[in-house]
Write an enzyme that holds these catalytic residues in place. Structure first.
Site: not given
Ligand code: AMP
Ligand code: ZN
Length: 115
Positions: A32-33, A88, A95, A101-103
């Site tokens: 993640d950025i 999310n 979201q 996307h799975l965090h």
């Protein structure tokens, strides 16, 4: 949303750079950025689906692939003490990118309930 306008479709296509840590035939995982933990990786399907429920309905096996990829990254990053997987879903749940996307979060103690 047309996939042409989707940030994560562009990452899958290699049109936007990402720090990719794991790839399979059906999934891509990248850091993640704006990391919220020492490990914060997003695991996404190569196909455009808005959220986890839509993925479950259309390609259930790829939902399993997301979890398996997340586990592989957790192992690589040495998250032996535990980790969190989060989807999310919807604006109220924060979201912001409507490509599922799975965090994967880990590497520090985490509170409950989440904010
Ligand atoms: P969410 O709020 O659940 O939709 O999560 C979207 C996540 O994507 C956020 O944690 C962002 O920091 C992350 N993000 C946005 N743009 C990028 C990017 N170009 N590369 C990696 N992560 C990104
Ligand atoms: Zn997409």
């Amino acid at each position: 949303m047309p996939t042409d306008d989707c940030l994560f479709c562009k990452i899958v296509a290699g049109e936007i750079p990402a720090d990719v840590v794991h790839e399979t035939e059906t999934t891509v995982a990248f850091r993640d950025i704006e990391p919220q933990a020492p490990t914060h990786v997003l695991v996404i399907p190569r196909s455009h689906r808005a959220n986890a429920a839509e993925l479950a309905e259309t390609e259930p096996s790829v939902l399993v692939d997301l979890v398996e990829s997340a586990k592989a990254v957790a192992d690589k990053d040495g998250l032996d003490e535990g980790y969190r997987m989060v989807f999310n879903t919807g604006a109220q749940a924060h979201q912001t990118v409507f490509h599922v996307h799975l965090h994967l979060l880990g590497g520090r103690p985490m509170g409950w309930p989440p904010g």
